[in-house]
Design an enzyme around this catalytic site. Structure first.
Site, short mmCIF file in Angstrom:
data_model
loop_
_atom_site.label_atom_id
_atom_site.label_comp_id
_atom_site.label_asym_id
_atom_site.label_seq_id
_atom_site.Cartn_x
_atom_site.Cartn_y
_atom_site.Cartn_z
N ASN A 64 -10.10 -0.39 0.24
CA ASN A 64 -8.65 -0.41 0.33
C ASN A 64 -8.00 -0.62 -1.22
O ASN A 64 -8.29 -1.88 -1.41
CB ASN A 64 -8.10 -0.94 1.31
CG ASN A 64 -6.45 -1.01 1.44
OD1 ASN A 64 -5.56 -0.52 0.57
ND2 ASN A 64 -5.80 -1.48 2.68
N HIS B 49 -3.48 7.01 3.17
CA HIS B 49 -3.93 5.67 2.90
C HIS B 49 -5.34 5.28 3.10
O HIS B 49 -5.71 5.49 4.44
CB HIS B 49 -3.02 4.79 3.13
CG HIS B 49 -3.27 3.27 2.70
ND1 HIS B 49 -3.63 2.95 1.43
CD2 HIS B 49 -3.45 2.14 3.63
CE1 HIS B 49 -3.93 1.72 1.34
NE2 HIS B 49 -3.77 1.18 2.69
N CYS C 20 0.89 -1.24 -0.14
CA CYS C 20 -0.06 -0.01 -0.15
C CYS C 20 0.72 1.43 0.12
O CYS C 20 0.53 2.56 -0.13
CB CYS C 20 -0.97 0.27 1.17
SG CYS C 20 -2.01 -1.39 1.45
O1 UT7 Z 1 -3.68 -1.61 3.49
C1 UT7 Z 1 -2.88 -2.08 4.61
C2 UT7 Z 1 -3.11 -1.76 5.88
N1 UT7 Z 1 -4.33 -2.39 6.32
C3 UT7 Z 1 -4.96 -1.97 7.58
O2 UT7 Z 1 -4.27 -1.03 7.85
C4 UT7 Z 1 -6.10 -2.70 7.96
C5 UT7 Z 1 -5.92 -2.49 9.65
N2 UT7 Z 1 -6.94 -3.28 10.25
C6 UT7 Z 1 -8.33 -2.89 10.41
O3 UT7 Z 1 -8.76 -2.22 9.44
C7 UT7 Z 1 -9.21 -3.76 11.16
O4 UT7 Z 1 -8.53 -4.43 12.18
C8 UT7 Z 1 -10.15 -4.55 10.62
C9 UT7 Z 1 -11.33 -3.68 10.01
C10 UT7 Z 1 -9.77 -5.60 9.75
C11 UT7 Z 1 -10.97 -5.41 11.94
O5 UT7 Z 1 -11.64 -4.50 12.56
P1 UT7 Z 1 -11.27 -4.73 14.24
O6 UT7 Z 1 -12.21 -3.84 15.00
O7 UT7 Z 1 -9.60 -5.01 14.65
O8 UT7 Z 1 -12.28 -6.06 14.24
P2 UT7 Z 1 -11.56 -7.63 14.95
O9 UT7 Z 1 -10.41 -8.11 13.89
O10 UT7 Z 1 -11.12 -7.28 16.35
O11 UT7 Z 1 -12.72 -8.12 14.82
C12 UT7 Z 1 -13.83 -8.18 15.91
C13 UT7 Z 1 -14.99 -9.19 15.51
C14 UT7 Z 1 -14.45 -10.64 15.58
O12 UT7 Z 1 -15.33 -11.31 16.15
P3 UT7 Z 1 -15.04 -11.89 17.71
O13 UT7 Z 1 -14.02 -12.65 17.54
O14 UT7 Z 1 -15.14 -10.68 18.55
O15 UT7 Z 1 -16.36 -12.83 17.95
C15 UT7 Z 1 -14.29 -10.87 14.03
O16 UT7 Z 1 -14.73 -12.18 13.99
O17 UT7 Z 1 -15.58 -8.86 14.36
C16 UT7 Z 1 -15.69 -9.81 13.51
N3 UT7 Z 1 -15.56 -9.63 12.10
C17 UT7 Z 1 -16.71 -9.55 11.46
N4 UT7 Z 1 -17.82 -9.29 11.54
C18 UT7 Z 1 -18.61 -9.00 10.82
C19 UT7 Z 1 -14.34 -9.55 11.58
N5 UT7 Z 1 -14.58 -9.28 10.24
C20 UT7 Z 1 -16.10 -9.01 10.20
C21 UT7 Z 1 -16.86 -8.68 9.45
N6 UT7 Z 1 -18.36 -8.81 9.23
N7 UT7 Z 1 -16.68 -8.59 7.98
#
Ligand code: UT7
Length: 347
Positions: free
Chosen positions: A304, A274, A134
């Site tokens: 993204n 980004h 990225c």
């Molecule tokens: O371009 C390179 C750079 N990329 C980035 O910088 C991306 C960085 N990361 C992020 O943007 C975020 O970490 C995400 C958007 C990927 C995830 O958000 P988060 O607030 O960190 O969520 P999480 O990974 O902690 O997940 C929270 C919950 C989980 O469920 P449990 O384990 O708490 O039951 C996930 O399984 O949300 C769940 N989850 C979803 N639920 C519904 C993860 N993806 C989804 C989804 N829909 N698409």
């Protein structure tokens, strides 16, 4: 917000002033292209266990573009490039060098840049791909700038282009909702009357390579039926850790280029970060002490798009009139590698 003393800034870049006998590089034109097909959050919610509410509140993304089956990264890149070339008022034969930043090349080799060279008819140009995920577009601007400032080349085409839909695991809700396809391009020349690239910085930390990667397909894990069955040819990400690293690295990179140009954040008209996650953008903006209206955000439309992200955003910011001549811009990026970077442009 105080306005910038724009006219005097171009030659305050210490490197432009001293190291290269005053030769500067400018972004003389930009262009972008996104595929026609729109994939909405509602459509994704029909194929994986997610919802528009979750995606919007956790990321800010509402929809993304998906390239056609017969539309490849070189096609998307060429369309953005031709737009920038037309706006620059040059012909493809004037281009000396093509740099394509991508993690989704048409093939592992030859480079997508060579395929773009052929597609746009830039017969004189040298061409290579750059892989900084990225962060690729800012890495490309910095590298292109070096060729202009050292007088090696007069005209450099820098493209950030991705067909991320080709490496997304569409059954993995953790990643498939985040990414999209698209391309942005910039023409660099030494034109002191045009938009000056004042400075750019780049950084990397390979110790965190596993946070965001595609495990198979390279020399470490060549394609086998086993690697395909194990879904190793798809992008994988530790979202939480990537998020934390993104905020810290983008903040540090932004502060570095502001410091080099002796600028205060209030002098920046438009910050183009980004476009990975609205929460990352807001956290970086807040820690920089920026006002929300300084931030340019278009990730709700495209998700993204990795190396294309800030390139598309820059083009949209320019075309929408958000940026006027003399405005100071801050571009700041972060991606797999880990990699990061930032640039200050006087438009
Ligand atoms: O371009 C390179 C750079 N990329 C980035 O910088 C991306 C960085 N990361 C992020 O943007 C975020 O970490 C995400 C958007 C990927 C995830 O958000 P988060 O607030 O960190 O969520 P999480 O990974 O902690 O997940 C929270 C919950 C989980 O469920 P449990 O384990 O708490 O039951 C996930 O399984 O949300 C769940 N989850 C979803 N639920 C519904 C993860 N993806 C989804 C989804 N829909 N698409």
């Amino acid at each position: 917000m105080s306005s910038a003393p724009a006219k005097s800034l171009r030659f305050r870049n210490p490197r432009a002033q001293h190291d290269f006998k005053g030769r500067t590089s400018s972004i003389v034109a930009v262009g972008s292209y996104v595929p026609e097909r729109i994939l909405t959050n509602a459509e994704l919610a029909r194929t994986v266990d997610t919802s528009d509410e979750w995606i919007t509140s956790r990321t800010g993304i509402k929809e993304r573009r998906i390239a056609a089956d017969d539309e490849f990264t070189s096609d998307i890149a060429s369309k953005a490039a031709l737009m920038a070339i037309g706006r620059a008022g040059i012909t493809p034969s004037e281009i000396d060098l093509i740099i394509v930043a991508t993690i989704t090349p048409d093939m592992l080799f030859p480079s997508t840049a060579c395929l773009v060279q052929q597609k746009i008819g830039a017969r004189r140009a040298a061409a290579f791909d750059l892989e900084a995920a990225c962060s690729g577009f800012i890495y490309g601007l910095e590298i292109g700038q070096q060729f202009i400032m050292s007088r090696t080349y007069d005209t450099v085409l820098v493209i950030g282009a991705e067909k991320l839909s080709s490496i997304i695991d569409w059954s993995d809700r953790n990643t498939c909702v985040l990414f999209g396809d698209g391309a942005g391009a910039a023409i660099l020349q030494n034109r002191p009357d045009s938009h000056g690239l004042l400075t750019a910085c780049m950084g990397a930390d390979g110790s965190k390579a596993e946070l965001l990667c595609m495990p198979a397909g390279g020399s470490r894990c060549p394609a086998t039926s086993q690697s395909v069955a194990s879904r190793l040819h798809y992008l994988r990400m530790d979202g939480k850790e990537t998020f934390k690293n993104a905020v810290n690295a983008m903040l540090t990179a932004a502060q570095e280029v502001l410091r080099r140009c002796e600028l205060d954040i209030t002098q920046i008209k438009c910050i183009i970060p980004h476009q990975a996650n609205r929460r990352i953008i807001d956290a970086v903006g807040e820690r920089l002490g920026a006002q929300p209206e300084q931030l340019f955000v278009n990730l709700e439309k495209y998700g993204n798009t990795s190396a294309a992200s800030v390139a598309i955003a820059l083009d949209e910011a320019v075309q929408s009139g958000r940026i006027q001549q003399g405005d100071l811009l801050l571009l700041v990026v972060f991606g797999a590698g880990l990699t990061w970077g930032a640039a200050i442009i006087e438009w």
